[in-house]
Enzyme design. Structure first.
Site, PDB file in Angstrom:
ATOM      1  N   ASP A   1      -6.066   9.716  -0.753  1.00  0.00           N
ATOM      2  CA  ASP A   1      -4.905  10.458  -0.296  1.00  0.00           C
ATOM      3  C   ASP A   1      -4.125   9.551   0.662  1.00  0.00           C
ATOM      4  OD1 ASP A   1      -4.014  13.563   0.033  1.00  0.00           O
ATOM      5  OD2 ASP A   1      -3.600  12.401   1.858  1.00  0.00           O
TER       6      ASP A   1
ATOM      7  N   ASP B   1       6.474   4.630  -4.671  1.00  0.00           N
ATOM      8  CA  ASP B   1       7.188   5.107  -5.851  1.00  0.00           C
ATOM      9  C   ASP B   1       6.797   6.583  -5.956  1.00  0.00           C
ATOM     10  OD1 ASP B   1       8.722   4.895  -8.162  1.00  0.00           O
ATOM     11  OD2 ASP B   1       6.987   4.418  -9.407  1.00  0.00           O
TER      12      ASP B   1
ATOM     13  N   GLY C   1       2.720   0.416 -13.609  1.00  0.00           N
ATOM     14  CA  GLY C   1       3.906  -0.404 -13.917  1.00  0.00           C
ATOM     15  C   GLY C   1       4.321  -1.258 -12.725  1.00  0.00           C
TER      16      GLY C   1
ATOM     17  N   ARG D   1      -6.010   9.631 -13.060  1.00  0.00           N
ATOM     18  CA  ARG D   1      -4.900   8.665 -13.095  1.00  0.00           C
ATOM     19  C   ARG D   1      -5.325   7.348 -12.431  1.00  0.00           C
ATOM     20  NH1 ARG D   1       0.063  10.031 -14.610  1.00  0.00           N
ATOM     21  NH2 ARG D   1       1.160   8.784 -13.058  1.00  0.00           N
TER      22      ARG D   1
ATOM     23  N   CYS E   1      12.367   8.579  -9.288  1.00  0.00           N
ATOM     24  CA  CYS E   1      13.116   8.634 -10.538  1.00  0.00           C
ATOM     25  C   CYS E   1      13.860   9.973 -10.581  1.00  0.00           C
ATOM     26  CB  CYS E   1      12.215   8.403 -11.747  1.00  0.00           C
ATOM     27  SG  CYS E   1      10.833   9.520 -11.831  1.00  0.00           S
TER      28      CYS E   1
HETATM   29  N1  SAM Z   1       4.355   3.628  -9.603  1.00  0.00           N
HETATM   30  C1  SAM Z   1       3.903   4.123 -10.886  1.00  0.00           C
HETATM   31  C2  SAM Z   1       4.267   3.127 -11.955  1.00  0.00           C
HETATM   32  O1  SAM Z   1       5.212   2.343 -11.757  1.00  0.00           O
HETATM   33  O2  SAM Z   1       3.589   3.092 -12.995  1.00  0.00           O
HETATM   34  C3  SAM Z   1       4.441   5.513 -11.147  1.00  0.00           C
HETATM   35  C4  SAM Z   1       4.124   6.465 -10.045  1.00  0.00           C
HETATM   36  S1  SAM Z   1       4.602   8.120 -10.291  1.00  0.00           S
HETATM   37  C5  SAM Z   1       6.304   8.067 -10.066  1.00  0.00           C
HETATM   38  C6  SAM Z   1       4.035   8.895  -8.839  1.00  0.00           C
HETATM   39  C7  SAM Z   1       2.530   8.912  -8.650  1.00  0.00           C
HETATM   40  O3  SAM Z   1       2.251   9.619  -7.429  1.00  0.00           O
HETATM   41  C8  SAM Z   1       1.784   9.630  -9.736  1.00  0.00           C
HETATM   42  O4  SAM Z   1       0.798   8.786 -10.286  1.00  0.00           O
HETATM   43  C9  SAM Z   1       1.138  10.824  -9.038  1.00  0.00           C
HETATM   44  O5  SAM Z   1      -0.133  11.122  -9.529  1.00  0.00           O
HETATM   45  C10 SAM Z   1       1.069  10.383  -7.597  1.00  0.00           C
HETATM   46  N2  SAM Z   1       1.034  11.489  -6.639  1.00  0.00           N
HETATM   47  C11 SAM Z   1       1.138  12.815  -6.890  1.00  0.00           C
HETATM   48  N3  SAM Z   1       1.018  13.534  -5.750  1.00  0.00           N
HETATM   49  C12 SAM Z   1       0.833  12.644  -4.763  1.00  0.00           C
HETATM   50  C13 SAM Z   1       0.627  12.760  -3.373  1.00  0.00           C
HETATM   51  N4  SAM Z   1       0.605  13.941  -2.777  1.00  0.00           N
HETATM   52  N5  SAM Z   1       0.450  11.633  -2.666  1.00  0.00           N
HETATM   53  C14 SAM Z   1       0.483  10.430  -3.256  1.00  0.00           C
HETATM   54  N6  SAM Z   1       0.685  10.261  -4.580  1.00  0.00           N
HETATM   55  C15 SAM Z   1       0.852  11.344  -5.316  1.00  0.00           C
END
Ligand code: SAM
Length: 467
Positions: free
Chosen positions: A172, A189, A126, A150, A242
């Site tokens: 990472d 985000d 998004g 993802r 969020c």
């Molecule tokens: N920005 C996206 C959008 O607008 O469509 C939504 C992102 S969502 C809030 C957070 C993302 O961070 C997820 O896709 C998740 O898989 C990822 N995530 C999870 N653990 C993480 C980590 N340790 N480091 C970085 N990203 C991570």
């Protein structure tokens, strides 16, 4: 008033700027569903085309999302799956509060300049698609997602959006340490405890606990500490969650101000947007809270910083990438109409179309990161001809001279199911399948049938009766 919201969450929010227990609980109990989308300015180039797409989704009309150039609210949720415009990348269905990122970027960054932008936690895409629409064609967006499946979804959504100036990576956050002082803008985000989405998705409530809020807060700090070296001096960091929880929002801003040379940036926001500014106790940092009982959107927190010190970028090593020979490029002339300064890179047998900024950076990025997608894949270069890729169809660079077959709504849906839409046409060979002038994908027209080249993994599976 009773509600399905955890009592510990409500108790923890008491006293936060803009929090009103009664209206907050009421709006969650009412559970109104808000539908919003952002149109793709690279694909819908005139107001008439935008109207055509919106009208197909909502005969009753739409209203504008106040903080977004391309965002619209729909009065009800249509079936996006059965709208060919959705599959053509005409719009991205995005929660309205998230679109505020546009206002934050415009207020802090010169979007007309050539920028290197990182969207670190990017799936499903998004914010990446929004960032891509904001930046100039001379800029590059690196859209990263750490979780592999993802990252695949992110790459599909970036493909659908059609832009060439995006690199999708699957890394990472700590891997970005190898790119010191590299990015002009970093958007985080962050993964969070998700309370801002409880009104839209009450099932998420079961995963919420005060302990998880703390774990999320610690993870957010780790992510920020890992990626901050990749932001250049005077570069901008935009942090969002969020979550409504102080530990993931205001506490993180104070932690950032305590540990890094970051200057918080306050934004000018019209009062009638009903976004609530919040100032942290310790370091006077301003962030912004979005409450579903105050505005038409879900919960969001966002804050901006400018970096006041910076690691020196590494000297670039000589870059070795294999560009196409003039003869190989000739094979592509009938297929592609990209700008003259775009590079064509041969990666195994695949031809990638890269804008100059990505051609210049790809070797360095490849040394540090796992690249899932870069630019637009034109196709596979065979001995005689190019076998075109779906990415070319989804981009804006497919040549106008390629034969086109215009499909009706029913035919488009059959094509998107990877079935035979039953077309009679004099066209032979490769053709672009279009719906209302927008590319859906490729087909090869043979004397008695057609081969449907729509990607299997993208095909519509849902039955129309199950709308
Ligand atoms: N920005 C996206 C959008 O607008 O469509 C939504 C992102 S969502 C809030 C957070 C993302 O961070 C997820 O896709 C998740 O898989 C990822 N995530 C999870 N653990 C993480 C980590 N340790 N480091 C970085 N990203 C991570």
């Amino acid at each position: 008033m009773s509600s399905y919201l955890p009592a510990a969450l409500i108790a923890s929010l008491e006293g936060l700027p803009g929090f009103n227990r009664e209206t907050f609980e009421r709006v969650h109990t009412a559970a109104e569903k808000i539908t919003s989308l952002r149109v793709n300015p690279a694909k819908l180039k005139t107001p008439e085309k935008i109207q055509q797409v919106l009208q197909a989704l909502s005969a009753e009309g739409t209203t504008k999302v106040p903080w977004s150039r391309d965002g619209y609210y729909l009065p009800a949720r249509p079936s996006f799956t059965f709208d060919p415009f959705f599959h053509a990348g005409a719009y991205y269905v995005q929660e309205a509060s998230s679109m505020f990122l546009e206002h934050a970027v415009r207020a802090t960054v010169d979007v007309s300049a050539p920028l290197k932008v990182l969207d670190l936690c990017a799936a499903p895409g998004g914010k990446s698609t929004l960032l891509q629409s904001l930046i100039s064609p001379e800029s590059m967006l690196v859209a990263n997602e750490v979780i592999k499946p993802r990252a695949a979804l992110l790459a599909d959504n970036v493909t659908k959006w059609g832009a060439a100036n995006v690199v999708v990576t699957n890394n990472d956050p700590r891997d970005f340490g190898g790119l010191p002082g590299y990015f002009d803008l970093v958007v985080i985000d962050a993964p969070c405890s998700g309370s801002g989405l409880f009104r839209r998705d009450p099932d998420l409530v079961t995963e919420w606990s005060p302990e998880n809020v703390i774990l999320c807060s610690q993870r957010q700090q780790r992510i920020l500490a890992d990626v901050l070296p990749a932001l250049k001096e005077d570069g901008v960091l935009i942090y969002s969650t969020c979550s409504f929880s102080r530990e993931e929002d205001e506490v993180i801003l104070d932690w950032l101000a305590d540990h890094f040379e970051l200057e918080n940036i306050a934004l000018d926001i019209p009062e009638d947007w009903h976004i609530v500014p919040t100032v942290t106790d310790k370091r006077n940092c301003t962030g912004y809270r979005f409450y579903p009982d105050r505005l038409k959107g879900e919960g969001l927190f966002i804050a901006c910083f400018r970096k006041r010190s910076g690691e020196s970028p590494r000297k670039k090593k000589e870059q070795r990438i294999t560009l196409l020979t003039a003869k190989e490029r000739d094979k592509l002339t009938p297929w592609i109409q990209a700008p003259a300064d775009y590079a064509y890179l041969l990666h195994q047998d695949d031809v990638l179309i890269l804008p100059p900024v990505i051609a210049a950076e790809i070797a360095l990025l490849q040394q540090q990161l796992y690249i899932r997608k870069a630019g637009v894949k034109a196709g596979q270069l065979g001995p005689k001809e190019l076998i075109p890729d779906h990415q070319l169809a989804a981009s804006t660079w497919a040549a106008d001279s390629i034969p086109v077959i215009s499909l009706s709504l029913a035919q488009a849906l059959l094509y998107l199911r990877k079935e035979d839409p039953g077309i009679t046409t004099p066209v032979k060979g490769w053709a672009l399948m279009q719906y209302e002038g927008m590319n859906l994908g490729w087909a090869k027209m043979l004397p008695n049938r057609m081969n449907n080249y729509y990607p299997k993994e993208l095909r519509i599976l849902k039955e129309i009766t199950g709308r």
